[in-house]
Write a protein that holds these residues in place. Structure first.
Motif, mmCIF file in Angstrom:
data_model
loop_
_atom_site.group_PDB
_atom_site.id
_atom_site.type_symbol
_atom_site.label_atom_id
_atom_site.label_comp_id
_atom_site.label_asym_id
_atom_site.label_seq_id
_atom_site.Cartn_x
_atom_site.Cartn_y
_atom_site.Cartn_z
ATOM 1 N N VAL A 7 0.838 -1.192 0.000
ATOM 2 C CA VAL A 7 0.000 0.000 0.000
ATOM 3 C C VAL A 7 0.878 1.248 0.000
ATOM 4 C CG1 VAL A 7 -1.727 1.326 1.274
ATOM 5 C CG2 VAL A 7 -1.876 -1.177 1.198
ATOM 6 N N ALA A 8 1.761 1.351 0.996
ATOM 7 C CA ALA A 8 2.602 2.544 1.119
ATOM 8 C C ALA A 8 3.823 2.214 1.956
ATOM 9 C CB ALA A 8 1.827 3.698 1.758
ATOM 10 N N ALA A 9 4.892 2.962 1.709
ATOM 11 C CA ALA A 9 6.125 2.793 2.475
ATOM 12 C C ALA A 9 6.724 4.152 2.771
ATOM 13 C CB ALA A 9 7.129 1.923 1.713
ATOM 14 N N GLU A 20 -0.188 2.469 -6.909
ATOM 15 C CA GLU A 20 -0.952 3.316 -7.812
ATOM 16 C C GLU A 20 -2.420 3.430 -7.392
ATOM 17 O OE1 GLU A 20 1.943 4.878 -10.059
ATOM 18 O OE2 GLU A 20 -0.187 5.251 -10.388
ATOM 19 N N SER A 21 -2.943 2.368 -6.855
ATOM 20 C CA SER A 21 -4.367 2.326 -6.514
ATOM 21 C C SER A 21 -4.750 3.265 -5.369
ATOM 22 C CB SER A 21 -4.779 0.897 -6.154
ATOM 23 O OG SER A 21 -4.027 0.430 -5.046
ATOM 24 N N LEU A 63 -12.334 6.643 0.624
ATOM 25 C CA LEU A 63 -12.241 5.191 0.608
ATOM 26 C C LEU A 63 -13.246 4.573 -0.351
ATOM 27 C CD1 LEU A 63 -11.616 4.660 4.391
ATOM 28 C CD2 LEU A 63 -10.186 3.713 2.579
ATOM 29 N N LYS A 64 -12.836 3.476 -0.958
ATOM 30 C CA LYS A 64 -13.657 2.759 -1.917
ATOM 31 C C LYS A 64 -13.900 1.335 -1.409
ATOM 32 C CE LYS A 64 -11.365 5.277 -5.662
ATOM 33 N NZ LYS A 64 -10.589 5.148 -6.922
ATOM 34 N N PRO A 65 -14.965 0.693 -1.861
ATOM 35 C CA PRO A 65 -15.214 -0.691 -1.427
ATOM 36 C C PRO A 65 -14.022 -1.612 -1.697
ATOM 37 C CG PRO A 65 -17.166 0.190 -2.452
ATOM 38 C CD PRO A 65 -16.093 1.219 -2.641
ATOM 39 N N GLU A 66 -13.292 -1.363 -2.767
ATOM 40 C CA GLU A 66 -12.142 -2.210 -3.088
ATOM 41 C C GLU A 66 -10.958 -1.985 -2.141
ATOM 42 O OE1 GLU A 66 -13.819 -0.204 -5.161
ATOM 43 O OE2 GLU A 66 -12.472 0.793 -6.597
ATOM 44 N N ASP A 67 -11.053 -0.998 -1.262
ATOM 45 C CA ASP A 67 -10.029 -0.813 -0.237
ATOM 46 C C ASP A 67 -10.258 -1.724 0.971
ATOM 47 O OD1 ASP A 67 -10.181 2.697 -0.926
ATOM 48 O OD2 ASP A 67 -8.615 1.292 -1.567
#
Length: 126
Positions: free
Chosen positions: A48-50, A61-62, A85-89
């Motif tokens: 996700v992130a670093a 990217e997402s 936030l999106k459902p795919e999160d």
């Protein structure tokens, strides 16, 4: 002993926000690369992130433009601010750290993560 404890997960509607926190019991937190990964049911774990020790960051990217990773070295804390936030999160989110060179590693950005927390559940409904 390395310990990573996540908090702040929960359920929100699409478009909402959440902030994840990770309390890190790490001998050299300041010098450690830290990150967030997530895993949804039936899917592989994904980065996700670093954030490196020099505070430079990298995002999948997402989540670019919606998520922000940060750290407070004085408190040994890692954060993930999640907006729009999106459902795919929806997933279990894991705090991770690069500590030394032992054990299996997962590379992301310029880091090699080898320690993981227990996870915090994030659920986004449409």
């Amino acid at each position: 002993q390395v310990q990573l404890v996540e908090s702040g997960g929960g359920s929100v509607q699409a478009g909402g926000s959440l902030r994840l926190s990770c309390a890190a019991s790490v001998g050299n937190f300041i010098g450690s690369c830290m990150g967030w990964f997530r895993q949804a049911p039936g899917k592989e774990r994904e980065e996700v992130a670093a954030i490196d020790s020099d505070h430079t960051t990298n995002y999948a990217e997402s989540v670019k433009g919606r998520f922000t990773i940060s750290r407070d070295n004085a408190k040994n804390m890692l954060y993930l601010e999640m907006n729009n936030l999106k459902p795919e999160d929806s997933a279990m989110y894991y705090c991770s750290a690069e500590i030394g060179s032992g054990g299996p590693v997962v590379p992301f950005y310029r880091c090699f993560f080898n320690y993981w927390g227990q996870g915090a559940q994030v659920t986004v409904s449409s």
